[in-house]
Design a protein around this motif. Structure first.
Motif, PDB file in Angstrom:
ATOM      1  N   LEU A  53      75.336  80.369  36.638  1.00 38.95           N
ATOM      2  CA  LEU A  53      75.852  79.181  37.322  1.00 38.95           C
ATOM      3  C   LEU A  53      76.830  78.420  36.442  1.00 38.95           C
ATOM      4  CD1 LEU A  53      72.505  77.806  38.799  1.00 38.95           C
ATOM      5  CD2 LEU A  53      74.172  79.300  39.919  1.00 38.95           C
ATOM      6  N   LEU A  54      77.866  77.916  37.062  1.00 38.50           N
ATOM      7  CA  LEU A  54      78.816  77.049  36.378  1.00 38.50           C
ATOM      8  C   LEU A  54      78.234  75.635  36.383  1.00 38.50           C
ATOM      9  CD1 LEU A  54      81.611  76.675  35.123  1.00 38.50           C
ATOM     10  CD2 LEU A  54      82.491  76.262  37.424  1.00 38.50           C
ATOM     11  N   SER A  55      78.207  75.019  35.246  1.00 34.87           N
ATOM     12  CA  SER A  55      77.685  73.652  35.168  1.00 34.87           C
ATOM     13  C   SER A  55      78.753  72.739  34.584  1.00 34.87           C
ATOM     14  CB  SER A  55      76.418  73.601  34.308  1.00 34.87           C
ATOM     15  OG  SER A  55      76.758  73.887  32.965  1.00 34.87           O
ATOM     16  N   LYS A  56      78.563  71.459  34.793  1.00 34.65           N
ATOM     17  CA  LYS A  56      79.450  70.470  34.189  1.00 34.65           C
ATOM     18  C   LYS A  56      78.582  69.425  33.510  1.00 34.65           C
ATOM     19  CE  LYS A  56      79.861  68.099  38.580  1.00 34.65           C
ATOM     20  NZ  LYS A  56      80.712  67.655  39.647  1.00 34.65           N
ATOM     21  N   GLU A  57      78.999  69.038  32.345  1.00 34.72           N
ATOM     22  CA  GLU A  57      78.247  68.027  31.605  1.00 34.72           C
ATOM     23  C   GLU A  57      78.630  66.649  32.128  1.00 34.72           C
ATOM     24  OE1 GLU A  57      77.471  66.542  27.024  1.00 34.72           O
ATOM     25  OE2 GLU A  57      78.698  68.296  27.404  1.00 34.72           O
ATOM     26  N   LYS A  58      77.610  65.859  32.422  1.00 29.22           N
ATOM     27  CA  LYS A  58      77.828  64.491  32.881  1.00 29.22           C
ATOM     28  C   LYS A  58      77.106  63.565  31.914  1.00 29.22           C
ATOM     29  CE  LYS A  58      77.515  61.591  36.959  1.00 29.22           C
ATOM     30  NZ  LYS A  58      77.068  61.511  38.353  1.00 29.22           N
ATOM     31  N   VAL A  59      77.860  62.745  31.256  1.00 33.56           N
ATOM     32  CA  VAL A  59      77.287  61.853  30.250  1.00 33.56           C
ATOM     33  C   VAL A  59      77.014  60.507  30.891  1.00 33.56           C
ATOM     34  CG1 VAL A  59      77.654  60.728  28.025  1.00 33.56           C
ATOM     35  CG2 VAL A  59      78.534  63.042  28.418  1.00 33.56           C
ATOM     36  N   GLU A  60      75.777  60.103  30.811  1.00 33.22           N
ATOM     37  CA  GLU A  60      75.379  58.799  31.330  1.00 33.22           C
ATOM     38  C   GLU A  60      74.517  58.110  30.293  1.00 33.22           C
ATOM     39  OE1 GLU A  60      73.261  59.932  34.836  1.00 33.22           O
ATOM     40  OE2 GLU A  60      75.044  59.827  36.068  1.00 33.22           O
ATOM     41  N   MET A  61      74.842  56.863  30.025  1.00 33.45           N
ATOM     42  CA  MET A  61      74.054  56.109  29.070  1.00 33.45           C
ATOM     43  C   MET A  61      74.043  54.649  29.492  1.00 33.45           C
ATOM     44  SD  MET A  61      74.596  55.157  25.046  1.00 33.45           S
ATOM     45  CE  MET A  61      75.068  56.751  24.501  1.00 33.45           C
ATOM     46  N   VAL A  62      72.924  54.036  29.361  1.00 34.26           N
ATOM     47  CA  VAL A  62      72.826  52.611  29.654  1.00 34.26           C
ATOM     48  C   VAL A  62      72.668  51.886  28.327  1.00 34.26           C
ATOM     49  CG1 VAL A  62      71.443  50.811  30.746  1.00 34.26           C
ATOM     50  CG2 VAL A  62      71.764  53.024  31.888  1.00 34.26           C
ATOM     51  N   ARG A  63      73.506  50.909  28.139  1.00 33.99           N
ATOM     52  CA  ARG A  63      73.409  50.064  26.955  1.00 33.99           C
ATOM     53  C   ARG A  63      73.488  48.618  27.403  1.00 33.99           C
ATOM     54  NH1 ARG A  63      77.874  51.794  22.817  1.00 33.99           N
ATOM     55  NH2 ARG A  63      79.166  51.481  24.638  1.00 33.99           N
ATOM     56  N   PHE A  64      72.856  47.752  26.673  1.00 33.48           N
ATOM     57  CA  PHE A  64      72.898  46.325  26.959  1.00 33.48           C
ATOM     58  C   PHE A  64      73.812  45.664  25.928  1.00 33.48           C
ATOM     59  CE2 PHE A  64      69.044  47.929  28.762  1.00 33.48           C
ATOM     60  CZ  PHE A  64      69.019  47.324  30.010  1.00 33.48           C
ATOM     61  N   MET A  65      74.883  45.085  26.404  1.00 31.06           N
ATOM     62  CA  MET A  65      75.874  44.488  25.522  1.00 31.06           C
ATOM     63  C   MET A  65      75.628  42.990  25.421  1.00 31.06           C
ATOM     64  SD  MET A  65      77.419  47.268  24.829  1.00 31.06           S
ATOM     65  CE  MET A  65      78.758  46.663  23.828  1.00 31.06           C
ATOM     66  N   VAL A  66      75.552  42.493  24.197  1.00 29.50           N
ATOM     67  CA  VAL A  66      75.404  41.059  23.950  1.00 29.50           C
ATOM     68  C   VAL A  66      76.752  40.569  23.445  1.00 29.50           C
ATOM     69  CG1 VAL A  66      74.187  39.283  22.650  1.00 29.50           C
ATOM     70  CG2 VAL A  66      72.974  41.363  23.351  1.00 29.50           C
ATOM     71  N   PRO A  67      77.415  39.706  24.213  1.00 27.30           N
ATOM     72  CA  PRO A  67      78.743  39.226  23.823  1.00 27.30           C
ATOM     73  C   PRO A  67      78.716  38.493  22.488  1.00 27.30           C
ATOM     74  CG  PRO A  67      78.282  38.665  26.106  1.00 27.30           C
ATOM     75  CD  PRO A  67      77.009  39.180  25.517  1.00 27.30           C
ATOM     76  N   LEU A  68      79.823  38.566  21.799  1.00 35.33           N
ATOM     77  CA  LEU A  68      79.981  37.933  20.498  1.00 35.33           C
ATOM     78  C   LEU A  68      79.576  36.462  20.533  1.00 35.33           C
ATOM     79  CD1 LEU A  68      81.166  37.797  17.572  1.00 35.33           C
ATOM     80  CD2 LEU A  68      83.364  37.303  18.651  1.00 35.33           C
ATOM     81  N   GLU A  69      80.021  35.739  21.575  1.00 34.04           N
ATOM     82  CA  GLU A  69      79.727  34.312  21.663  1.00 34.04           C
ATOM     83  C   GLU A  69      78.221  34.043  21.738  1.00 34.04           C
ATOM     84  OE1 GLU A  69      81.594  35.813  24.370  1.00 34.04           O
ATOM     85  OE2 GLU A  69      83.311  35.755  23.020  1.00 34.04           O
ATOM     86  N   GLU A  70      77.507  34.925  22.386  1.00 33.19           N
ATOM     87  CA  GLU A  70      76.062  34.744  22.540  1.00 33.19           C
ATOM     88  C   GLU A  70      75.345  34.809  21.200  1.00 33.19           C
ATOM     89  OE1 GLU A  70      73.940  34.143  25.246  1.00 33.19           O
ATOM     90  OE2 GLU A  70      75.858  33.536  26.115  1.00 33.19           O
ATOM     91  N   TRP A  71      75.564  35.879  20.438  1.00 36.13           N
ATOM     92  CA  TRP A  71      74.811  36.015  19.200  1.00 36.13           C
ATOM     93  C   TRP A  71      75.361  35.140  18.083  1.00 36.13           C
ATOM     94  CZ3 TRP A  71      77.421  37.847  14.997  1.00 36.13           C
ATOM     95  CH2 TRP A  71      78.513  38.691  15.202  1.00 36.13           C
TER      96      TRP A  71
END
Length: 83
Positions: A53-71
């Motif tokens: 079978l031909l496959s395709k790589e699908k990259v998925e990642m969840v990250r939580f971004m804390v804005p510069l002003e917040e921290w």
């Protein structure tokens, strides 16, 4: 052996670990796909899916971004009180 059941007919997803295993076990590995599982199941059995079978790589990642002003605005707050 990997088994995937789908409610309709659509692409199937394997985790990186599952794909690593189907590549490793080659002819000893079977992918079982069940489509229309809840209504009218159809079974597909594929031996050595990594080679067939031909496959395709699908990259998925969840990250939580804390804005510069917040921290930056919280500098050392709560540290004095042991929070």
């Amino acid at each position: 052996m990997e088994v995937k059941a789908k409610s309709g007919e659509e692409e199937v997803a394997l985790t990186p670990n599952e794909w690593f295993k189907v590549k490793r076990f080659k002819d000893q590995c079977y992918l079982y796909i069940v489509t229309n599982a809840a209504t009218s199941p159809t079974f597909y059995i594929i031996r050595n899916p990594a080679e067939r079978l031909l496959s395709k790589e699908k990259v998925e990642m969840v990250r939580f971004m804390v804005p510069l002003e917040e921290w930056k605005n919280e500098k050392n707050r709560g540290v004095e009180n042991g929070e």
